[in-house]
Enzyme design. Structure first.
Site, PDB file in Angstrom:
ATOM      1  N   LYS A  39      51.440 -69.041   7.030  1.00 47.56           N
ATOM      2  CA  LYS A  39      52.469 -69.952   7.558  1.00 47.56           C
ATOM      3  C   LYS A  39      52.389 -71.277   6.802  1.00 47.56           C
ATOM      4  CE  LYS A  39      54.059 -72.010  11.938  1.00 47.56           C
ATOM      5  NZ  LYS A  39      53.759 -72.181  13.385  1.00 47.56           N
ATOM      6  N   SER A 114      57.579 -70.727  16.486  1.00 49.36           N
ATOM      7  CA  SER A 114      57.889 -71.300  15.191  1.00 49.36           C
ATOM      8  C   SER A 114      57.383 -70.486  14.009  1.00 49.36           C
ATOM      9  CB  SER A 114      57.308 -72.711  15.106  1.00 49.36           C
ATOM     10  OG  SER A 114      55.891 -72.659  15.146  1.00 49.36           O
ATOM     11  N   SER A 138      53.960 -70.116  19.676  1.00 49.69           N
ATOM     12  CA  SER A 138      54.528 -69.850  18.347  1.00 49.69           C
ATOM     13  C   SER A 138      53.941 -68.681  17.579  1.00 49.69           C
ATOM     14  CB  SER A 138      54.431 -71.097  17.481  1.00 49.69           C
ATOM     15  OG  SER A 138      55.480 -71.968  17.803  1.00 49.69           O
TER      16      SER A 138
HETATM   17  N1  GLN Z   1      58.414 -73.556  20.972  1.00 53.20           N
HETATM   18  C1  GLN Z   1      57.399 -74.502  21.311  1.00 53.20           C
HETATM   19  C2  GLN Z   1      57.770 -75.849  20.782  1.00 53.20           C
HETATM   20  O1  GLN Z   1      58.788 -75.969  20.219  1.00 53.20           O
HETATM   21  C3  GLN Z   1      56.071 -74.057  20.798  1.00 53.20           C
HETATM   22  C4  GLN Z   1      55.927 -74.250  19.359  1.00 53.20           C
HETATM   23  C5  GLN Z   1      54.579 -73.828  18.853  1.00 53.20           C
HETATM   24  O2  GLN Z   1      53.849 -73.101  19.510  1.00 53.20           O
HETATM   25  N2  GLN Z   1      54.240 -74.343  17.680  1.00 53.20           N
HETATM   26  O3  GLN Z   1      57.051 -76.799  20.907  1.00 53.20           O
END
Ligand code: GLN
Length: 438
Positions: A39, A114, A138
């Site tokens: 990532k 994400s 995410s």
């Molecule tokens: N969707 C969540 C956010 O936008 C979690 C994102 C993540 O786990 N990096 O904060």
């Protein structure tokens, strides 16, 4: 499909040649020669790493993140950097500053986020495994939406040295793979104490010994708040209900547990995560690295223009939310209160785990949604995390494992375990795979 932001072909060839040498010499391990993706939030030495943000365009870290270094050491072959929501803020990968990533099961739909690029790359068979990060879901949510396995380890299990920080009290690094065993092998390789990260725990890591032990005699907790959650699709609920019966058939005992503060989790998370991000992202001032606005004539103007041009709308929204929540006069009403809710949520889990070995639920209340369908409504996007972010607030390990389909699209089963019981979460997920014939 757009899973990758950039390929690292030369590096991959060099690593593959080295892996060939090691294997020929009989000194390879389980990851030697295995193609993996990283990532875009984990620093890879000499490879552009941008966190999906324009503000880091051109940034080439002079060192590896520890998780990356450990995979390199194990002989993995780095195929490239995967797309993600900018600074990992999002649930669909649509907040990337660069490109869309499509779901391999339906190109009209998002891969989740994400870490959507990592999930999609594994689902499409472009790599065997990938690294992601999970701050509120995410890893687990995109794993669910793409039909692969994703693991969010216990907070402190994997070093965050070299991770581009989003919310430091929540962020964890973890693996994606097609099966639980592969994911456990990758996690075993990257986990453990790192003197460069004071939050990494000096505890033994043994994720494989109990992996095939099954669920016979285990108590699996089913929190009704996670079943009745807002926006739960009937098809997702049906798939999870089926999975619970199958686990029961394999010898598990299902017990009802209660997580009474579930409804407050989303609000607490969306105070705490933006508050920490507003602080972490203060460092992007264009002076030492990354993008710099050309058209400024004073130092202050350079900061303002760089940040306005370099950050996308969701990141700016989070910085503003977080700065507001931390400001004098509001700190007690928002940040401090959210921290108290966080304690209540951790207490809920502690109480539930007195009655069960693991908690089982859906990972996401919905299957993958159409591209563009939630981008105009941040709150609808935030609802994606309602079943995952509790584990981050409480620091717990969680696995998402594929559990059938709804509307022809993958559904994920989430298995949560007590702190440091990552092996238990993996064991239950693996037992479920076996029940389904995997
Ligand atoms: N969707 C969540 C956010 O936008 C979690 C994102 C993540 O786990 N990096 O904060």
């Amino acid at each position: 499909m757009g899973a990758f932001l950039r390929l690292t072909e030369d590096l991959a060839r060099a690593q593959a040649a080295e892996a060939d040498r090691r294997l020929a010499a009989g000194d390879g391990g389980p990851l030697t020669g295995i193609p993996v993706a990283i990532k875009d939030v984990l620093c890879v030495e000499g490879v552009e790493t941008t966190a999906g943000s324009r503000i880091l365009a051109g940034f080439r870290p002079p060192y590896d993140a520890t998780a990356v270094a450990r995979l390199r050491q194990a002989g993995a072959v780095f195929v490239g950097m995967t797309n993600c929501d900018e600074f990992a803020m999002g649930s669909s990968t649509e907040n990337s500053g660069y490109q869309l990533t499509r779901n391999p099961h339906d190109p009209g739909r998002v891969p989740g986020g994400s870490s959507g690029g990592s999930a999609a790359a594994v689902a499409a068979g472009e790599v065997v495994a990938a690294l992601g990060t999970d701050t509120g879901g995410s890893i687990r949510q995109p794993a669910a939406l793409c039909g692969v396995v994703g693991v969010k380890p216990t907070y402190g299990r994997v070093s965050r040295y070299g991770l581009i920080a989003f919310a430091s009290s929540l962020d964890q690094v973890g693996p994606f793979a097609r099966g639980v065993r592969d994911a456990a092998i990758v996690l075993q390789a990257i986990a453990g104490f790192d003197p460069k990260d004071a939050t990494s725990a000096d505890r033994p890591v043994d994720l494989l010994a109990e992996l095939e032990a099954g669920v016979e005699g285990l108590r699996l907790g089913v929190p009704h708040q996670y079943v009745e959650v807002q926006g739960m699709e009937p098809g997702v609920k049906a798939a999870v209900d089926r999975a619970l019966l199958e686990l029961e058939g394999a010898g598990a005992e299902l017990v009802e547990v209660s997580l009474p503060h579930t409804d407050y989790g989303l609000a607490a998370y969306y105070i705490i995560a933006p508050a920490e991000c507003s602080s972490n992202l203060a460092r992007y001032d264009s002076v030492r690295f990354g993008y710099r606005a050309e058209d400024a004539d004073t130092l202050l103007d350079t900061y303002l223009r760089t940040r306005r041009q370099g950050f996308g709308p969701e990141v700016r929204r989070r910085i503003m939310l977080g700065t507001y929540a931390l400001s004098a006069g509001y700190y007690d009403a928002y940040y401090l209160k959210a921290q108290k809710v966080r304690t209540l949520i951790a207490d809920d889990f502690a109480r539930a785990f007195q009655r069960c070995d693991a908690i089982v639920s859906a990972t996401s209340p919905t299957v993958a949604f159409p591209i563009g369908s939630r981008t105009q409504d941040p709150l609808a996007m935030y609802l994606c995390d309602v079943l995952t972010l509790g584990a981050n607030l409480a620091g717990l390990p969680g696995v998402s494992v594929p559990c059938g389909t709804s509307q022809g699209l993958p559904v994920g089963l989430q298995v949560l375990a007590p702190q440091w019981a990552d092996a238990m979460a993996l064991r239950v997920a693996r037992a479920y795979e076996v029940v389904r014939g995997g």
